[in-house]
Every structure is written in C-alpha cells, then in structure tokens.
Write a protein that holds these residues in place. Structure first.
Motif, mmCIF file in Angstrom:
data_model
loop_
_atom_site.group_PDB
_atom_site.id
_atom_site.type_symbol
_atom_site.label_atom_id
_atom_site.label_comp_id
_atom_site.label_asym_id
_atom_site.label_seq_id
_atom_site.Cartn_x
_atom_site.Cartn_y
_atom_site.Cartn_z
ATOM 1 N N CYS A 15 37.136 44.031 48.009
ATOM 2 C CA CYS A 15 37.912 45.152 46.957
ATOM 3 C C CYS A 15 36.622 46.006 46.544
ATOM 4 C CB CYS A 15 38.449 44.419 45.892
ATOM 5 S SG CYS A 15 39.924 43.493 46.035
ATOM 6 N N LYS A 16 37.029 47.299 45.908
ATOM 7 C CA LYS A 16 36.353 47.822 45.272
ATOM 8 C C LYS A 16 36.616 47.421 43.809
ATOM 9 C CE LYS A 16 34.824 52.613 44.251
ATOM 10 N NZ LYS A 16 35.207 54.117 44.624
ATOM 11 N N ARG A 17 35.494 47.083 43.110
ATOM 12 C CA ARG A 17 35.507 46.472 41.622
ATOM 13 C C ARG A 17 35.716 47.689 40.660
ATOM 14 N NH1 ARG A 17 34.859 41.562 40.184
ATOM 15 N NH2 ARG A 17 33.868 40.014 41.610
ATOM 16 N N ARG A 18 36.817 47.523 39.775
ATOM 17 C CA ARG A 18 37.027 48.127 38.643
ATOM 18 C C ARG A 18 36.831 47.475 37.342
ATOM 19 N NH1 ARG A 18 42.740 51.056 40.975
ATOM 20 N NH2 ARG A 18 41.663 52.944 42.055
ATOM 21 N N GLU A 19 36.318 48.180 36.390
ATOM 22 C CA GLU A 19 35.803 47.680 35.284
ATOM 23 C C GLU A 19 36.923 46.886 34.575
ATOM 24 O OE1 GLU A 19 33.270 46.304 32.519
ATOM 25 O OE2 GLU A 19 32.822 47.261 34.437
ATOM 26 N N GLY A 20 36.992 45.544 34.406
ATOM 27 C CA GLY A 20 38.089 44.899 33.619
ATOM 28 C C GLY A 20 39.155 44.456 34.382
ATOM 29 N N LEU A 31 41.208 31.701 38.820
ATOM 30 C CA LEU A 31 41.072 30.538 39.716
ATOM 31 C C LEU A 31 40.635 29.453 38.743
ATOM 32 C CD1 LEU A 31 39.713 32.128 42.863
ATOM 33 C CD2 LEU A 31 42.068 31.440 42.405
ATOM 34 N N PRO A 32 40.967 28.062 39.393
ATOM 35 C CA PRO A 32 40.200 27.057 38.647
ATOM 36 C C PRO A 32 38.746 27.288 38.383
ATOM 37 C CG PRO A 32 41.955 26.275 40.044
ATOM 38 C CD PRO A 32 41.962 27.677 40.357
ATOM 39 N N GLY A 33 38.323 26.793 37.387
ATOM 40 C CA GLY A 33 36.853 27.112 36.990
ATOM 41 C C GLY A 33 36.324 28.350 36.679
ATOM 42 N N THR A 34 36.886 29.235 36.670
ATOM 43 C CA THR A 34 36.653 30.785 36.731
ATOM 44 C C THR A 34 37.286 31.280 35.373
ATOM 45 O OG1 THR A 34 38.331 31.767 37.855
ATOM 46 C CG2 THR A 34 36.349 31.121 38.867
ATOM 47 N N ARG A 35 36.623 32.540 34.701
ATOM 48 C CA ARG A 35 37.347 33.284 33.680
ATOM 49 C C ARG A 35 38.116 34.262 34.225
ATOM 50 N NH1 ARG A 35 32.891 35.107 29.601
ATOM 51 N NH2 ARG A 35 34.818 35.517 28.528
ATOM 52 N N GLY A 36 39.469 34.404 33.389
ATOM 53 C CA GLY A 36 40.145 35.433 34.207
ATOM 54 C C GLY A 36 39.916 36.629 33.336
ATOM 55 N N CYS A 37 40.739 37.739 33.696
ATOM 56 C CA CYS A 37 40.673 38.992 33.375
ATOM 57 C C CYS A 37 42.128 39.589 33.424
ATOM 58 C CB CYS A 37 39.581 39.744 33.772
ATOM 59 S SG CYS A 37 39.689 40.243 35.510
ATOM 60 N N GLU A 38 42.589 40.912 32.796
ATOM 61 C CA GLU A 38 43.678 41.472 32.829
ATOM 62 C C GLU A 38 44.081 41.960 34.258
ATOM 63 O OE1 GLU A 38 45.837 41.354 30.400
ATOM 64 O OE2 GLU A 38 44.745 40.732 28.825
ATOM 65 N N ALA A 39 45.443 41.463 34.640
ATOM 66 C CA ALA A 39 45.688 41.981 35.700
ATOM 67 C C ALA A 39 45.638 43.550 35.872
ATOM 68 C CB ALA A 39 47.429 41.567 36.103
ATOM 69 N N CYS A 40 45.312 43.825 37.152
ATOM 70 C CA CYS A 40 45.115 45.186 37.342
ATOM 71 C C CYS A 40 46.264 46.006 38.118
ATOM 72 C CB CYS A 40 43.848 45.975 38.140
ATOM 73 S SG CYS A 40 43.689 45.036 39.649
#
Length: 287
Positions: A172-177, A278-287
């Motif tokens: 993926c090409k990352r997008r902020e947030g 995912l388990p053990g990671t911090r999430g962020c808002e769905a894009c």
C-alpha cells in the motif's frame, strides 16, 4: 462527515459505470481536472435545475485510469426535488452525461445506508495478456500486455499466502492516519479461452495502490523472476519492496460492491468507522 440524513432530505443510491481512460480518477480535484465525481455532480445539478451542488459519497475512490462496472455512490437530495424529478432523472442524466460514464439505477435507500462505510466487500478484476502479439486493439484500454509468458498455477500458489486479515503495508501507499489492515477474501487468477488472464481480487476494503501492487508481485512470480513464496515474504516484512511494481491502472476494473441486508446497514456503517488493529498493534481509523 456526519452520516445523518438531515430533515427534509432523502438518501439516493446510484449504481454506475465508467471507462476511466479519460478521467483523473473519481474524486474532484483542484485545477479543473476531469473526474467522474465532477461530471456526475455537474450533470445532476443541471438536470434538476439546482443552484447548488449535491455531493456524492462513493464506495471506492478509483485512481486515474481505473474503470468501474459496478460502482456505487449515494447523494442526499431534498425530498421535494426527488419527488419532482425522480422518475425522470435517469433518462435526463443519460442525455447530459458524457458517453464514458453512465448511471444505471437511482433508488431511495434507508437512512443507515452509506455507499462507503456500509459496504462489506469490493470486488475488482485485473486483466492481463501474455500473448506474444500483444493486446487486441479493441481491448487495449482494459487489458495489460505482459511481454513474458505467465504461469497461472504459480501465481495462484503465491496468491493463497496473501489471503486473510493482514497488515498490507508492504503493498500500500501509506496515507497519514489511515490503517493498512485489510481482509483479503479472494485472490485468484484464471486464463480464459481468449488467453486473457483475469485476476479476481475481493476484500472488505482496499488501501491506496493495494490491488495494483498485489498484481505486480504476482506477475513477477508468473514470469519466473521470483518464486511463489516471495509475495508472502514481502507481506510478512511489512515494508515496501522496490521489486514490487505498481502495475498500470488501465487493466483494473471495479466490478461489484457488496452490502448487507437493510436491517444491518447501520451496524456495518458504525463497525467500518471503528479503529482497527491486529493483535499486539495499535489501530487507527479505517480509511
């Protein structure tokens, strides 16, 4: 953006298709670039003789050059405008829209429907041929030519390691947030009698360039430059690999968007907006 339908408005679903060759993607852009959203909103404003533009929300914001056969959008219109123009809108839009975009159906939907957040899956097809003579001229805007012979069985073997819920940051090409966690529900390839290989790619959602990057990796396996285990290793590494090419957009078509039953729309809408991890990671808002 609030998903509440304001008093006096009705939510209308649009089922549409377009040839993406002449568009700079779906979303409106500054500078007057031609986009699918811009064309439809302009046409809608004209045929309803409105003084304002009614904004569309879409299921999948396709990039420049990407096509759609089963795109879905929604728009909130004044109830009196819908009552006055509803039955005539489809034909009027057909007369006003350019020939490379069509609206096939307009329907009033429950207030809980959101073209983007209520969707449970999107299905894309990517078409490629390895015919030594190239692409049929009549299909040149919709099929990629790959100038190496492709082993479809090896590509399918590689694809199986990518199925399921993963962090697709490597593709993926990352997008902020925005999160890169997705659930890839289907990734399979079939060679047709005409020699064209169609890759079917279905997921709950896609991050930027994800489909075209996945296909780029599988093509490297199909032509023998990498082994079937390589795309899975790239996924596990979690970082962009310079060997994964983002293939050209013209081979990609959004074929269909899936939605739950009406009584489940609001719940799906809310779920899709929640933070995801995912388990053990911090999430962020769905894009």
């Amino acid at each position: 953006m609030s998903d509440e339908v304001q008093p006096g408005l009705v939510r209308i679903r649009l089922d549409l298709s377009y040839d993406g060759s002449g568009f700079h993607g779906w979303a409106k852009q500054a500078g007057g670039r031609r986009t699918v959203q811009g064309e439809i909103e302009d046409a809608l404003r004209t045929v309803t003789r409105s003084t304002r533009t009614y904004d569309l929300t879409v299921a999948g914001r396709t990039d420049a050059g990407v096509h759609a056969r089963g795109q879905v959008a929604h728009v909130d219109l004044p109830a009196e405008l819908w009552a006055e123009h509803g039955e005539k809108l489809l034909k009027r839009l057909a007369g006003r829209l350019p020939k490379d975009v069509r609206v096939w159906r307009l329907s009033e939907v429950p207030a809980g429907f959101d073209a983007r957040f209520s969707a449970v899956w999107r299905r894309y097809a990517y078409r490629v041929t390895d015919h030594p003579g190239g692409v049929d001229p009549l299909l040149r805007h919709h099929v990629l030519w790959h100038d190496w012979p492709l082993d479809v069985d090896a590509m399918n073997e590689a694809a199986r390691a990518l199925l399921g819920e993963h962090d697709f940051a490597a593709y993926c090409k990352r997008r902020e947030g925005a999160t890169t966690i997705r659930t890839l529900q289907e990734l399979s390839l079939v060679r047709g009698a005409d020699g064209i290989i169609t890759a079917t790619v279905r997921a709950d959602a896609f991050c930027h360039n994800m489909v075209r990057s996945l296909i780029g990796a599988l093509l490297f396996v199909g032509d023998g430059h990498r082994g079937p285990e390589w795309p899975g290793k790239v996924l596990a590494a979690g970082v962009r690999d310079s060997a994964v090419h983002v293939v050209r957009p013209h081979g990609l078509t959004l074929e269909e968007v899936g939605y739950p039953a009406d009584e489940l729309l609001a719940a799906r809408n809310k779920e899709a907006r929640n933070k995801r991890s995912l388990p053990g990671t911090r999430g962020c808002e769905a894009c």
